[in-house]
Design a protein around this motif. Structure first.
Motif, PDB file in Angstrom:
ATOM      1  N   GLY A 444       0.803  -1.221   0.000  1.00 21.08           N
ATOM      2  CA  GLY A 444       0.000   0.000   0.000  1.00 21.08           C
ATOM      3  C   GLY A 444       0.830   1.261   0.000  1.00 21.08           C
ATOM      4  O   GLY A 444       0.284   2.371   0.091  1.00 21.08           O
ATOM      5  N   PHE A 445       2.147   1.119  -0.126  1.00 19.90           N
ATOM      6  CA  PHE A 445       3.047   2.280  -0.129  1.00 19.90           C
ATOM      7  C   PHE A 445       3.946   2.241  -1.357  1.00 19.90           C
ATOM      8  O   PHE A 445       4.242   1.171  -1.881  1.00 19.90           O
ATOM      9  N   PRO A 446       4.363   3.440  -1.822  1.00 24.26           N
ATOM     10  CA  PRO A 446       4.153   4.759  -1.229  1.00 24.26           C
ATOM     11  C   PRO A 446       2.692   5.196  -1.331  1.00 24.26           C
ATOM     12  O   PRO A 446       1.911   4.609  -2.078  1.00 24.26           O
ATOM     13  N   THR A 447       2.355   6.223  -0.591  1.00 26.11           N
ATOM     14  CA  THR A 447       1.003   6.771  -0.639  1.00 26.11           C
ATOM     15  C   THR A 447       0.846   7.568  -1.928  1.00 26.11           C
ATOM     16  O   THR A 447       1.496   8.598  -2.121  1.00 26.11           O
ATOM     17  N   LEU A 448       0.012   7.064  -2.826  1.00 28.16           N
ATOM     18  CA  LEU A 448      -0.212   7.713  -4.111  1.00 28.16           C
ATOM     19  C   LEU A 448      -1.687   8.032  -4.280  1.00 28.16           C
ATOM     20  O   LEU A 448      -2.541   7.303  -3.772  1.00 28.16           O
ATOM     21  N   ASN A 449      -1.969   9.094  -4.992  1.00 25.35           N
ATOM     22  CA  ASN A 449      -3.359   9.421  -5.320  1.00 25.35           C
ATOM     23  C   ASN A 449      -3.734   8.735  -6.630  1.00 25.35           C
ATOM     24  O   ASN A 449      -2.943   8.720  -7.580  1.00 25.35           O
ATOM     25  N   PRO A 450      -4.926   8.153  -6.704  1.00 21.29           N
ATOM     26  CA  PRO A 450      -5.325   7.472  -7.938  1.00 21.29           C
ATOM     27  C   PRO A 450      -5.316   8.405  -9.138  1.00 21.29           C
ATOM     28  O   PRO A 450      -5.558   9.608  -9.031  1.00 21.29           O
ATOM     29  N   ASN A 451      -5.011   7.835 -10.282  1.00 24.09           N
ATOM     30  CA  ASN A 451      -5.052   8.543 -11.551  1.00 24.09           C
ATOM     31  C   ASN A 451      -6.516   8.862 -11.873  1.00 24.09           C
ATOM     32  O   ASN A 451      -7.342   7.965 -11.984  1.00 24.09           O
ATOM     33  N   LYS A 452      -6.855  10.125 -12.018  1.00 22.03           N
ATOM     34  CA  LYS A 452      -8.239  10.537 -12.242  1.00 22.03           C
ATOM     35  C   LYS A 452      -8.477  11.048 -13.665  1.00 22.03           C
ATOM     36  O   LYS A 452      -9.325  11.903 -13.900  1.00 22.03           O
ATOM     37  N   TYR A 453      -7.735  10.499 -14.613  1.00 16.58           N
ATOM     38  CA  TYR A 453      -7.957  10.904 -16.003  1.00 16.58           C
ATOM     39  C   TYR A 453      -9.394  10.604 -16.410  1.00 16.58           C
ATOM     40  O   TYR A 453     -10.018  11.360 -17.153  1.00 16.58           O
ATOM     41  N   ASN A 454      -9.912   9.467 -15.923  1.00 15.96           N
ATOM     42  CA  ASN A 454     -11.311   9.097 -16.138  1.00 15.96           C
ATOM     43  C   ASN A 454     -11.733   8.246 -14.950  1.00 15.96           C
ATOM     44  O   ASN A 454     -10.967   8.073 -13.993  1.00 15.96           O
ATOM     45  N   ASN A 455     -12.915   7.699 -15.003  1.00 15.11           N
ATOM     46  CA  ASN A 455     -13.396   6.878 -13.892  1.00 15.11           C
ATOM     47  C   ASN A 455     -13.443   5.393 -14.264  1.00 15.11           C
ATOM     48  O   ASN A 455     -14.235   4.634 -13.715  1.00 15.11           O
ATOM     49  N   ASN A 456     -12.599   4.989 -15.181  1.00 17.05           N
ATOM     50  CA  ASN A 456     -12.590   3.599 -15.619  1.00 17.05           C
ATOM     51  C   ASN A 456     -12.295   2.622 -14.482  1.00 17.05           C
ATOM     52  O   ASN A 456     -12.743   1.473 -14.505  1.00 17.05           O
ATOM     53  N   LEU A 457     -11.531   3.082 -13.490  1.00 13.49           N
ATOM     54  CA  LEU A 457     -11.150   2.208 -12.372  1.00 13.49           C
ATOM     55  C   LEU A 457     -11.887   2.578 -11.086  1.00 13.49           C
ATOM     56  O   LEU A 457     -11.487   2.182  -9.995  1.00 13.49           O
ATOM     57  N   GLN A 458     -12.972   3.344 -11.219  1.00 16.92           N
ATOM     58  CA  GLN A 458     -13.789   3.732 -10.062  1.00 16.92           C
ATOM     59  C   GLN A 458     -12.916   4.358  -8.960  1.00 16.92           C
ATOM     60  O   GLN A 458     -13.010   4.017  -7.790  1.00 16.92           O
ATOM     61  N   ASN A 459     -12.040   5.263  -9.391  1.00 13.94           N
ATOM     62  CA  ASN A 459     -11.182   6.005  -8.472  1.00 13.94           C
ATOM     63  C   ASN A 459     -10.217   5.089  -7.716  1.00 13.94           C
ATOM     64  O   ASN A 459      -9.832   5.355  -6.584  1.00 13.94           O
ATOM     65  N   GLY A 460      -9.835   3.990  -8.362  1.00 20.20           N
ATOM     66  CA  GLY A 460      -8.873   3.071  -7.762  1.00 20.20           C
ATOM     67  C   GLY A 460      -7.626   2.966  -8.620  1.00 20.20           C
ATOM     68  O   GLY A 460      -7.346   3.826  -9.456  1.00 20.20           O
ATOM     69  N   PHE A 461      -6.864   1.899  -8.390  1.00 22.45           N
ATOM     70  CA  PHE A 461      -5.621   1.659  -9.116  1.00 22.45           C
ATOM     71  C   PHE A 461      -5.740   0.391  -9.956  1.00 22.45           C
ATOM     72  O   PHE A 461      -6.538  -0.498  -9.648  1.00 22.45           O
TER      73      PHE A 461
END
Length: 500
Positions: A444-461
């Motif tokens: 779960g590290f490093p602490t990263l913010n999800p890629n929000k280019y679109n919502n294809n991954l429902q705000n996940g990774f």
């Protein structure tokens, strides 16, 4: 209606055909062909690197897209290369006592390849893989990911224990074939095997801590990589180039940039590795002809979740430069060089895994075990020292190393131990995207913010790569069974067994 058969066999035998195969040379090739990853693959998922341009064909993990162009390389390069070769080597040597060490080295390296395949895709062809020539199995079944892992543990354990200094010296071994003698080569391979077992054991940390602890202790007691002289890596030259770096070096270099989270990590900690990794160029499309400016203050990573158009609205957009973007690229004279080494299992990674294991109490009472802080600092220093093997032979002095590990945002702190340790693992594994990706999902590290280019991954990774399209077309029955086993969805959000 009549004829003779005089010299029939001689006449119909090709005098130039191979009648036997040197299994050692097959092993060299299997090692050389081990997939090195792709900058647009795992390194993009864990936000170390990005292709900033969306041209349709380039849309992949950088824009949360399931693009077969980026799913398929590890699969094809593994199954068409080392898997096939290693299976052949094992069949050629398993009954030959004069090839006992080659046989067991092949088993260990095959386990490395399949561990990476499972980590990347989940269920994969394993028990029937690589047997088209040997057993005419052209459409292999997929084995369950956790079952494969159990088999890999047993293979690594048995093969590593069976290595014998009184047996054959494998001169074709590209990792340790230059060892002084068989005793030294076998010792190196035992450390490789047990360090791979340590890595495998740590993968269970989210789902079965007892199992993880037991495997970690077994690996530790077997004997792990101790110094950088034990590192498992390949070197390259002007004929055989570093395959990881070929992509951004060869086509449209102005597409490729280091990602903002990674550059920020190096920059805010005054990391001495930064100038050997990052560079700015007067023209981002002429990186092979220009000298990079490695001044720390001007290094900026391209923001995650943006392309060449949407980045114009980024609050801190740095603008264009030459034919590309005004952001940091790889230093193509050092880390991004065509002759840079590729590391697979290292002293740095091993020490950092031991730091986490020690922090979790899994090495409590184990003879000779160090403290989490000691392992953590040793792992960082080992990563620094790897750079001496890169072009220009950069040496990071002991003074710089000690200054770095004393910084407030780097110094070992038990309250933030897991984050600190695994962030360093992320940095130390930069050239090994598969390991960066696996350890990010595990820890779960490093602490990263999800890629929000679109919502294809429902705000996940992205949690895994999807299977190649060709599998659903040519091996459909086995493919469908595997998708059902994964939970009914062959997509980027599906988690493999240890990532729960």
């Amino acid at each position: 209606m009549s004829s003779c058969d005089k010299d029939f066999a001689v006449v119909n035998t090709n005098p130039y055909a191979l009648t036997n195969v040197n299994a050692g040379l097959l092993f060299s090739n299997a090692q050389r062909l081990t997939h090195a990853g792709s900058w647009e693959g795992e390194q993009t998922i864990v936000q170390q690197f990005v292709n900033a341009y969306n041209t349709g064909a380039t849309a992949g993990f950088n824009f949360n897209e399931d693009n077969n162009n980026f799913n398929v390389p590890r699969w094809n390069d593994s199954y068409n290369g080392p898997v096939k070769l290693l299976e052949q080597i094992i069949q050629l040597t398993k009954a030959d006592p004069t090839k006992a060490n080659l046989y067991n080295q092949a088993r260990i390296w095959k386990s490395f390849i399949f561990m990476t395949l499972v980590d990347t895709y989940g269920d994969v062809p394993y028990s029937q893989a690589g047997k088209a020539y040997l057993e005419a199995i052209f459409y292999p079944k997929y084995d369950k990911d956790e079952v494969i892992y159990e088999s890999l543990y047993n293979e690594i354990k048995a093969a590593t224990a069976a290595l014998d200094a009184s047996k054959d010296f494998v001169k074709e071994d590209m990792f340790f074939g230059k060892a002084a003698n068989t005793t030294e080569q076998v010792a190196k391979w035992k450390k490789l095997g047990y360090s791979l077992m340590l890595r495998l054991g740590m993968r269970y940390s989210k789902i079965d801590e007892t199992k993880a602890k037991n495997i970690v202790q077994e690996a530790y007691n077997g004997g792990l990589i101790q110094t950088n002289a034990d590192n498992v890596y390949l070197v390259y030259n002007s004929i055989y180039n570093n395959p990881l770096n070929n992509g951004p070096r060869a086509t449209n270099p102005y597409f490729y940039y280091l990602a903002e989270p990674f550059v920020n990590q190096l920059k805010t900690t005054a990391d001495p590795r930064m100038k050997y990794v990052c560079g700015k160029y007067a023209d981002p499309n002429q990186v092979l002809a220009l000298t990079p400016d490695t001044t720390a203050a001007i290094q900026f990573g391209f923001p995650v979740g943006y392309d060449q158009t949407s980045v114009l609205k980024y609050p801190d957009y740095k603008g264009t430069k030459g034919t590309g973007q005004n952001y940091s690229q790889l230093n193509y004279t050092v880390f991004g060089s065509a002759v840079a080494p590729i590391f697979y299992i290292t002293n740095a990674q091993t020490k950092l895994l031991l730091a986490e294991a020690a922090f979790r109490g899994w090495l409590s009472g184990v003879s000779g075990a160090l403290t989490p802080k000691e392992y953590y600092e040793a792992g960082i220093k080992a990563s620094f020292d790897e750079y001496a093997l890169y072009p220009t032979n950069p040496v990071i002095s002991a003074t710089l190393q000690n200054s770095y590990i004393s910084r407030t945002n780097v110094a070992y702190n038990a309250a933030k131990a897991l984050e600190l340790i695994n962030t360093q693992y992320w940095i130390a594994s930069l050239g090994n995207g598969a390991e960066s990706f696996a350890n990010f999902r595990r820890s779960g590290f490093p602490t990263l913010n999800p890629n929000k280019y679109n919502n294809n991954l429902q705000n996940g990774f992205t949690r895994r790569m999807a299977y190649p399209n060709e599998e659903s077309a040519r091996n459909n029955a086995n493919y469908q069974e595997a998708v059902t086993s994964l939970g009914g969805a062959d997509n980027l959000s599906t988690r493999i067994f240890w990532d729960k």
